[in-house]
Design an enzyme around this catalytic site. Structure first.
Site, PDB file in Angstrom:
ATOM      1  CD  GLU A 433      32.479  46.128  38.708  1.00 48.38           C
ATOM      2  OE1 GLU A 433      32.154  45.398  37.755  1.00 48.38           O
ATOM      3  OE2 GLU A 433      33.291  47.061  38.607  1.00 48.38           O
ATOM      4  CD  GLU A 469      13.362  49.584  35.250  1.00 46.19           C
ATOM      5  OE1 GLU A 469      12.821  49.679  36.385  1.00 46.19           O
ATOM      6  OE2 GLU A 469      12.742  49.357  34.196  1.00 46.19           O
ATOM      7  CG  HIS A 542      33.614  49.016  43.677  1.00 44.48           C
ATOM      8  ND1 HIS A 542      32.812  48.527  42.658  1.00 44.48           N
ATOM      9  CD2 HIS A 542      34.704  49.536  43.060  1.00 44.48           C
ATOM     10  CE1 HIS A 542      33.396  48.741  41.499  1.00 44.48           C
ATOM     11  NE2 HIS A 542      34.545  49.361  41.720  1.00 44.48           N
ATOM     12  N   PRO A 547      39.463  59.000  37.512  1.00 48.65           N
ATOM     13  CG  PRO A 547      40.858  59.019  35.636  1.00 48.65           C
ATOM     14  CD  PRO A 547      39.628  58.363  36.184  1.00 48.65           C
ATOM     15  CG  ASP A 623      38.064  48.205  42.383  1.00 44.42           C
ATOM     16  OD1 ASP A 623      39.077  48.920  42.452  1.00 44.42           O
ATOM     17  OD2 ASP A 623      37.415  48.044  41.331  1.00 44.42           O
ATOM     18  CG  ASN A 625      38.419  52.021  40.975  1.00 40.46           C
ATOM     19  OD1 ASN A 625      38.916  51.436  40.022  1.00 40.46           O
ATOM     20  ND2 ASN A 625      37.151  51.867  41.319  1.00 40.46           N
ATOM     21  CG  ASN A 681      41.671  46.778  36.447  1.00 38.63           C
ATOM     22  OD1 ASN A 681      41.529  47.946  36.123  1.00 38.63           O
ATOM     23  ND2 ASN A 681      40.944  45.818  35.898  1.00 38.63           N
ATOM     24  CG  PHE A 686      44.032  50.835  34.389  1.00 36.93           C
ATOM     25  CD1 PHE A 686      44.347  52.141  34.693  1.00 36.93           C
ATOM     26  CD2 PHE A 686      43.938  49.913  35.419  1.00 36.93           C
ATOM     27  CE1 PHE A 686      44.573  52.530  36.007  1.00 36.93           C
ATOM     28  CE2 PHE A 686      44.156  50.290  36.735  1.00 36.93           C
ATOM     29  CZ  PHE A 686      44.477  51.603  37.030  1.00 36.93           C
TER      30      PHE A 686
END
Length: 759
Positions: A433, A469, A542, A547, A623, A625, A681, A686
């Site tokens: 990130e 951007e 990452h 979920p 990460d 997840n 995390n 969470f």
């Protein structure tokens, strides 16, 4: 990020409980109660509301269904707190009505003592009370002008500094309803018919469909652990005369969404109240509470906290964490003038925001211990740090409203993140990130002063955006100590692109609809140790958070390991690095990063050769997840999963679902066999381990890991980031020794063309 109603009845529950329903609505008082005639006598506040100068005694005395008997003379039954000082907040512009003479106040005080004898055993709403007069004195609407109903001096007789808000008028109505309910045990069950168990069961599993309007990059599942059935998520213990609540209530009923403990004789609440993190409504009105535990700040999902008519004179700073709170009911408490004035004029949200923004940093947590796992000497060691730093664009008040705005700001957080990286001083640093601007304008520059160079790639969406951007698109950045390592090669793995170009997957409907829209990437770097000549592959990744897309995450991991295997085989044939000084000015970061020291060439060692890709030491950090037990974890740890794995559902992904998924590496988590981390995390909804450092056990030996965060500290803060933790993730650090190999071949370093090697 646990909430959601469970679907089975819990043993030992209160006699009244009910299924989840729309947010608590305060119904008009004319609603018929169970077994009681309709009562229209208690209306909302109007210009005819009873006051010290206007008390409709006759109306109350002839109401057969009021709290008092027909022969009871009720003089001030609608006053708030029993004193003119609070009555002035009833309506804007009415303050002049309460500037009464001392003789009028004395007359009301005398009238109060005449009426106290009628409280003990009256008939109210068809329910015969057995409480003593001592119990009911805590809820009677008759009290002297200088004291609260619970005997606490009325110290907040403050003049209005501005207009009374509509919010405060609503609070007065709710406070009145709370007092009127004092005579009926289980009032909330009776009022809303909530004692009936719902016919349909609900599933406590998280809503796995994408939520419109939310920032998808930072959403998490909201529950962890076993999915259970639960038909109710509220408990009504009101009006029971309770003096204390067992901590087991808070430990065993953490699924509760609503808890009513009002109209009792509670003097305190146990700190374990903070475990009820799913609570959205808590009513503790009409008790004798002197204070609120600091752990109230853990209940960040609260939207309604009613504390009417207690003895609370101070609100804890932790109440500022409750950023979702819409109604803080504090009327009838001897609170500070400034607190009362703020909520009267601006409302609950403004008060909570003011407390949160002005709360100083609390004591820091105890440092994280370093766990030594291998104390034997080793000729070559290396350390690695992985850290999801929470991108600036994702750190929004909507998702992290419990964090003060100045602490959530990137200018504050980036300094702490940089300090952590420097303090850990790892040889390899894998950051997730990191956006384009943060990498090029901050981390790359600042870390260069500490011997680091970096490799960075944003997510693939940046390719389709204008530069303005694209600079806000995050990705993965891998930094390495340039005095120790030479970066021989790098590669970016685009999961979506790899999926749609696989012959067996590009024709699959699910590939185009589920995998292709996701733009996650991995950065793979290939290093050589200057001093020893050993080589190392580092993967920084990452994966998707959602979920609802477990299948996609599993496919992404399968693609990752498939590509890493191919890269490793190719890099096993990489020619030796014969002139390492040429890498002093690395093209990766540009020629402005000059970090080679004088005499470096004298420390160079010959490059080692590897007969296969699996012999090259491998680190996979990031990460993921995904927690232990998921398909992602199983594939990494076990080396293969079936094509019928439950995470794949009924989706079709070519050979992955026909033949299964596998990789050739012997990977272990750095924390395997140690005291596993409690979380990596940590947010209010969470809390789980989803970040990992995986290593190839045939090439590396774990020597030590960074331990868990202070658990006592975690019990007092609802989530990260905060003053002491700049991201909602924790950094992981591990140290390894490189195993010696009998089949290592060395190629002497020399100046000139690279020496030819056999394939």
């Amino acid at each position: 990020m646990a909430d959601g109603p469970y679907r089975y009845q819990q043993p030992g529950a209160a006699p009244y409980y009910y299924h989840s329903h729309p947010p608590y609505q305060h119904h008009p008082r004319h609603l018929a109660r169970s077994g009681s005639p309709t009562n229209n006598s208690r209306a909302a506040y109007t210009n005819e509301t009873p006051s010290p100068s206007h008390s409709p005694v006759s109306q109350a005395s002839h109401n057969p269904y009021s709290m008092f008997g027909q022969n009871h003379q009720q003089g001030q039954h609608m006053m708030m707190n029993g004193g003119s000082g609070h009555q002035r907040y009833m309506q804007a512009g009415m303050a002049n009505k309460f500037q009464q003479s001392s003789s009028q106040q004395q007359q009301q005080h005398h009238h109060h003592h005449q009426q106290q004898n009628h409280v003990g055993g009256h008939q109210a709403l068809g329910h015969q009370h057995t409480y003593s007069s001592g119990t009911m004195s805590n809820v009677t609407p008759h009290f002297a002008s200088s004291h609260l109903h619970n005997g606490t001096p009325n110290n907040n007789q403050i003049p209005l500094s501005g207009p009374v808000s509509e919010h405060w008028q609503q609070q007065l109505v709710l406070a009145s309803e709370a007092r009127e309910a004092s005579s009926t045990p289980h009032h909330h069950c009776r009022k809303e018919g909530v004692s009936r168990v719902s016919k349909g069961a609900t599933d406590s599993s998280p809503d796995q469909s994408p939520r419109a309007g939310d920032d998808e990059e930072r959403n998490r599942a909201t529950t962890t652990g076993e999915i259970r059935r639960q038909d109710w998520d509220a408990m009504d213990l009101s009006g029971q005369g309770l003096r204390a609540l067992s901590p087991s209530l808070f430990c065993h009923y953490m699924f509760l969404g609503k808890l009513f403990i009002d109209n009792n004789r509670l003097t305190s609440l146990h700190p374990s109240l903070g475990q009820l993190r799913s609570l959205t409504h808590l009513d503790a009105s009409n008790n004798q509470l002197m204070e609120i535990p600091r752990e109230i700040g853990m209940l960040v999902n609260l939207t309604s906290l009613l504390l009417f008519h207690n003895k609370i004179n101070l609100l804890p700073n932790e109440i500022g964490y409750l950023f979702k709170l819409e109604m803080l009911g504090i009327e009838g408490n001897p609170l500070d003038e400034e607190v009362m004035d703020e909520i009267i004029r601006r409302g609950s949200k403004a008060l909570i925001t003011q407390i949160r923004e002005n709360t100083p940093a609390g004591p820091p947590p105890n440092g994280r211990d370093w766990h030594i796992l291998d104390e034997t000497s080793a000729p070559e060691t290396l350390s690695v740090l992985t850290y999801n730093i929470l991108c600036e664009r994702y750190a929004t008040p909507k998702l992290y409203g419990y964090t003060p705005s100045d602490i959530l700001a990137w200018d504050y957080r980036k300094g702490l993140i940089l300090s952590e990286i420097k303090d850990h001083d790892a040889d390899i640093v894998c950051l997730q990130e990191v956006d384009h601007e943060g990498y090029h304008e901050y981390f790359r520059r600042e870390l260069a002063y500490h011997d680091y160079r970096g490799v960075f790639s944003p997510k693939t969406r940046a390719k389709t955006m204008a530069d303005k951007e694209a600079k806000f698109v995050d990705g993965c950045a891998t930094f390495f100590k340039s005095s120790k390592f030479v970066c021989l090669d790098k590669h970016v793995i685009d999961f979506a692109n790899m999926a749609i170009n696989r012959p067996d997957m590009k024709g699959e409907h699910d590939t185009f609809n589920r995998v292709m829209p996701r733009d996650q990437i991995a950065v793979v770097t290939f290093f050589e140790n200057r001093a020893t000549g050993s080589r190392l592959i580092v993967v920084n990744v990452h994966f998707l958070w959602d979920p609802a897309y477990k299948d996609v995450k599993l496919v992404q991991v399968a693609i990752l390991m498939e590509q890493v295997s191919k890269l490793a085989d190719r890099w096993a044939k990489h020619p030796p690095c014969t002139d390492k000084t040429a890498f002093q000015h690395s093209e990766i970061d540009g020629e402005d990063n000059v970090t080679a020291s004088n005499g470096l060439q004298e420390l160079l060692a010959p490059s080692q050769e590897y007969s296969s890709g699996t012999q090259i030491p491998l680190l996979v950090c990031g990460d993921f997840n995904s927690s232990a037990g998921s398909g992602v974890y199983d594939l990494m740890a076990q080396g293969s999963v079936s094509g019928k794995h439950e995470d794949l559902g009924n989706y079709s992904y070519g050979n992955f679902t026909r033949d299964g998924m596998a990789h050739p590496f012997t990977l272990k988590s750095a924390y395997t066999g140690t005291d596993e981390l409690s979380v990596t995390n940590y947010t209010p909804d969470f809390r789980d381990v989803i970040d990992y450092i995986w290593y190839s056990s045939n090439g590396l030996q774990i020597r030590g890991v960074l331990g868990d965060v202070d658990l006592e500290y975690l019990s007092k803060v609802p989530g990260f980031p905060n003053h002491h933790f700049p991201s909602d993730h924790l950094p992981l650090r591990a140290e390894f020794s490189v195993k010696s190999r009998k089949d290592v071949k060395a190629v002497e370093a020399k100046f000139g063309p690279p020496k030819d090697r056999r394939s």
